[in-house]
Write a protein that holds these residues in place. Structure first.
Motif, mmCIF file in Angstrom:
data_model
loop_
_atom_site.group_PDB
_atom_site.id
_atom_site.type_symbol
_atom_site.label_atom_id
_atom_site.label_comp_id
_atom_site.label_asym_id
_atom_site.label_seq_id
_atom_site.Cartn_x
_atom_site.Cartn_y
_atom_site.Cartn_z
ATOM 1 N N MET A 26 -40.475 21.989 -30.484
ATOM 2 C CA MET A 26 -40.361 20.543 -30.733
ATOM 3 C C MET A 26 -39.554 20.286 -32.005
ATOM 4 S SD MET A 26 -43.401 17.736 -31.418
ATOM 5 C CE MET A 26 -43.805 18.391 -33.026
ATOM 6 N N THR A 27 -38.632 19.335 -31.913
ATOM 7 C CA THR A 27 -37.861 18.934 -33.087
ATOM 8 C C THR A 27 -38.777 18.270 -34.108
ATOM 9 O OG1 THR A 27 -35.920 18.572 -31.708
ATOM 10 C CG2 THR A 27 -35.900 17.574 -33.889
ATOM 11 N N LYS A 28 -38.575 18.615 -35.381
ATOM 12 C CA LYS A 28 -39.403 18.051 -36.445
ATOM 13 C C LYS A 28 -38.545 17.485 -37.570
ATOM 14 C CE LYS A 28 -43.342 21.186 -35.750
ATOM 15 N NZ LYS A 28 -44.252 22.169 -36.402
ATOM 16 N N ILE A 29 -39.103 16.540 -38.295
ATOM 17 C CA ILE A 29 -38.465 16.028 -39.511
ATOM 18 C C ILE A 29 -38.681 17.059 -40.608
ATOM 19 C CG2 ILE A 29 -38.490 14.205 -41.254
ATOM 20 C CD1 ILE A 29 -39.605 12.337 -39.014
ATOM 21 N N ILE A 30 -37.585 17.534 -41.211
ATOM 22 C CA ILE A 30 -37.720 18.605 -42.202
ATOM 23 C C ILE A 30 -37.300 18.200 -43.611
ATOM 24 C CG2 ILE A 30 -37.484 20.440 -40.482
ATOM 25 C CD1 ILE A 30 -34.563 20.795 -41.515
ATOM 26 N N ASP A 31 -36.511 17.129 -43.766
ATOM 27 C CA ASP A 31 -36.019 16.814 -45.104
ATOM 28 C C ASP A 31 -35.543 15.363 -45.155
ATOM 29 O OD1 ASP A 31 -35.440 17.272 -47.742
ATOM 30 O OD2 ASP A 31 -33.566 18.352 -47.382
ATOM 31 N N TYR A 32 -35.442 14.851 -46.360
ATOM 32 C CA TYR A 32 -34.866 13.521 -46.551
ATOM 33 C C TYR A 32 -34.265 13.434 -47.950
ATOM 34 C CZ TYR A 32 -38.950 12.260 -49.423
ATOM 35 O OH TYR A 32 -39.910 12.215 -50.403
ATOM 36 N N ASP A 33 -33.311 12.524 -48.107
ATOM 37 C CA ASP A 33 -32.685 12.246 -49.399
ATOM 38 C C ASP A 33 -32.503 10.745 -49.539
ATOM 39 O OD1 ASP A 33 -31.864 14.986 -50.572
ATOM 40 O OD2 ASP A 33 -31.066 15.084 -48.524
ATOM 41 N N LEU A 34 -32.578 10.263 -50.787
ATOM 42 C CA LEU A 34 -32.368 8.856 -51.096
ATOM 43 C C LEU A 34 -31.210 8.732 -52.064
ATOM 44 C CD1 LEU A 34 -36.121 8.085 -51.416
ATOM 45 C CD2 LEU A 34 -34.601 6.680 -50.005
ATOM 46 N N TYR A 35 -30.357 7.728 -51.828
ATOM 47 C CA TYR A 35 -29.174 7.518 -52.659
ATOM 48 C C TYR A 35 -29.105 6.051 -53.066
ATOM 49 C CZ TYR A 35 -27.771 11.825 -50.213
ATOM 50 O OH TYR A 35 -27.719 13.090 -49.678
ATOM 51 N N GLU A 36 -29.237 5.788 -54.362
ATOM 52 C CA GLU A 36 -29.009 4.428 -54.861
ATOM 53 C C GLU A 36 -27.530 4.298 -55.165
ATOM 54 O OE1 GLU A 36 -30.683 1.200 -58.140
ATOM 55 O OE2 GLU A 36 -31.353 3.296 -58.230
ATOM 56 N N VAL A 37 -26.871 3.360 -54.492
ATOM 57 C CA VAL A 37 -25.413 3.255 -54.574
ATOM 58 C C VAL A 37 -25.013 1.811 -54.875
ATOM 59 C CG1 VAL A 37 -25.027 5.201 -53.012
ATOM 60 C CG2 VAL A 37 -25.202 2.881 -52.070
ATOM 61 N N PRO A 38 -23.831 1.620 -55.486
ATOM 62 C CA PRO A 38 -23.363 0.264 -55.739
ATOM 63 C C PRO A 38 -22.916 -0.407 -54.439
ATOM 64 C CG PRO A 38 -21.721 1.896 -56.433
ATOM 65 C CD PRO A 38 -22.952 2.653 -56.035
ATOM 66 N N PRO A 39 -22.976 -1.764 -54.382
ATOM 67 C CA PRO A 39 -23.311 -2.631 -55.505
ATOM 68 C C PRO A 39 -24.807 -2.749 -55.806
ATOM 69 C CG PRO A 39 -22.786 -3.941 -53.581
ATOM 70 C CD PRO A 39 -22.520 -2.520 -53.196
ATOM 71 N N ARG A 40 -25.691 -2.627 -54.760
ATOM 72 C CA ARG A 40 -27.134 -2.825 -55.003
ATOM 73 C C ARG A 40 -27.953 -2.299 -53.833
ATOM 74 N NH1 ARG A 40 -28.292 -9.251 -53.851
ATOM 75 N NH2 ARG A 40 -27.248 -9.359 -51.843
ATOM 76 N N TRP A 41 -27.510 -1.180 -53.255
ATOM 77 C CA TRP A 41 -28.088 -0.693 -52.015
ATOM 78 C C TRP A 41 -28.805 0.636 -52.212
ATOM 79 C CZ3 TRP A 41 -22.633 -1.405 -49.487
ATOM 80 C CH2 TRP A 41 -22.352 -2.774 -49.408
ATOM 81 N N LEU A 42 -29.707 0.965 -51.289
ATOM 82 C CA LEU A 42 -30.413 2.241 -51.265
ATOM 83 C C LEU A 42 -30.284 2.811 -49.855
ATOM 84 C CD1 LEU A 42 -32.305 4.197 -52.896
ATOM 85 C CD2 LEU A 42 -34.227 2.965 -51.844
#
Length: 384
Positions: A1-17
């Protein structure tokens, strides 16, 4: 079964995540969980949800994941939690579409239209030369515009403040004629008595709608405001779940709702909100002054919602002075604007290709966007 293994967050301009979720088979899904000006707070909420509920899980069980994230904690709702859920939900739908090799709208029942109408923002909070800006956007092919109604406004203001709003709308209407729709955003800056005055004064210029005539905490005033005008009333960008919208549907005072796909629980929740609205003969025009992931998410819901009216988008909006919607895409031509419409992406998942290298570069910048705090002439805090 496919599983969620990782994640990353990026705060970027102008005001987004931006949120990147990766599965064990190498599939990547993207979401946009953000409250403008509260990105770091939402980032913490996303990390809690991912770490506590989703890592190691099957990414395809979207409804179950949504229920666990929403109901798994004793406290629920509100802008932070619902925005965190929204971005995760978008990324999971992106993964699911890629898993099945289909656009998200196909997994939601298929298209109800072949393209989506959009509107273009003209001017900022105190737009100058607003008539010229309107004429320019119409010459570029847009058939619908949106503008702010006022700047600061006292609870009971003088006739000049109303005249100023009327003059600006009159100028735009005279420049673009009767075939262009003009949305007028009150932005929650206006008290109930002034909302009634403004609605009556603006009515001769036939706005497409008046948006957020009062703050959501005063939605109980909407029936009285609606009784003073034939202009359609729109609201909803600061409402976060179907339970928040239930009251205004039952009041029958609102004609257009504007849930935000990055604030109101994502694709899963807004599709349900749109279906509720359809039962009350209410149109949907999703709020989206955000980035390409949020816009793509909106378009997929618009595509399969019979009551979708028009879509907000932030191309060249005044917030985007440092980065624009298309800058983060490998395939910027996916959002082709023609005659005031945008094409519906037909690639798998969201149908957009994020330029990961560019995202990583931009995330190295310091992003610290906060909306201004306005004050009235007596020094008291005003609504922005």
């Amino acid at each position: 079964m496919t599983k969620i293994i990782d994640y990353d967050l990026y705060e970027v301009p102008p005001r987004w995540l931006f949120l990147r979720i990766e599965t064990s088979d190498g599939t990547v899904g993207w979401g946009e969980p953000v409250v403008e000006g509260r990105a770091k707070t939402v980032e913490g909420a996303v990390e809690e949800l991912m770490d506590n509920y989703l890592l190691g899980e099957d990414p395809n069980a979207i409804e179950d994941h949504w229920q666990r994230m929403y109901r798994g904690g004793f406290y629920r709702g509100g802008p932070i939690l619902m925005s965190a859920i929204a971005g995760i939900d978008q990324a999971l739908w992106d993964i699911k579409g890629k898993y099945f090799g289909a656009p998200i709208y196909e997994l939601l029942g298929g298209r109800a239209r072949s393209r989506v109408r959009v509107y273009q923002w003209i001017g900022g909070d105190r737009p100058s030369e607003v008539g010229d800006a309107a004429a320019e956007k119409v010459s570029e092919g847009f058939t619908a515009l949106k503008m702010n109604a006022t700047s600061e406004m006292r609870r009971v203001d003088n006739p000049a403040s109303v005249d100023s709003a009327v003059d600006r709308l009159r100028e735009v209407r005279e420049r673009v004629g009767p075939e262009t729709d003009i949305g007028v955003d009150f932005h929650g800056r206006v008290s109930k008595p002034m909302a009634k005055r403004l609605a009556a004064a603006l009515e001769p210029f036939d706005p497409m709608f008046i948006e957020e005539p009062v703050l959501p905490e005063h939605n109980d005033a909407l029936p009285e405001i609606a009784a003073h005008t034939t202009i359609p009333i729109a609201t909803g960008e600061r409402m976060f779940s179907r339970w928040d919208f239930k009251e205004i549907f039952e009041s029958q005072a609102v004609d257009v709702i504007q849930p935000d796909l990055s604030h109101a629980g994502g694709i899963t929740e807004v599709k349900k909100i749109a279906a509720m609205a359809e039962a009350y003969d209410v149109a949907v025009a999703p709020h989206c002054p955000l980035g390409p992931i949020a816009l793509a998410s909106c378009i997929h819901v618009d595509a399969c919602s019979p009551n979708a009216l028009i879509q907000e988008q932030s191309l060249n909006i005044h917030y985007n002075e440092t980065s624009d919607v298309l800058d983060y895409l490998q395939n910027p031509d996916v959002f082709q604007y023609d005659d005031g419409y945008v094409d519906i992406p037909d690639g798998p998942g969201l149908g957009i290709e994020i330029n990961e290298e560019y995202v990583e570069q931009q995330a190295e910048q310091t992003v610290d966007w906060h909306n201004p705090v306005w004050r009235n002439d007596d020094g008291s805090v005003a609504e922005w």
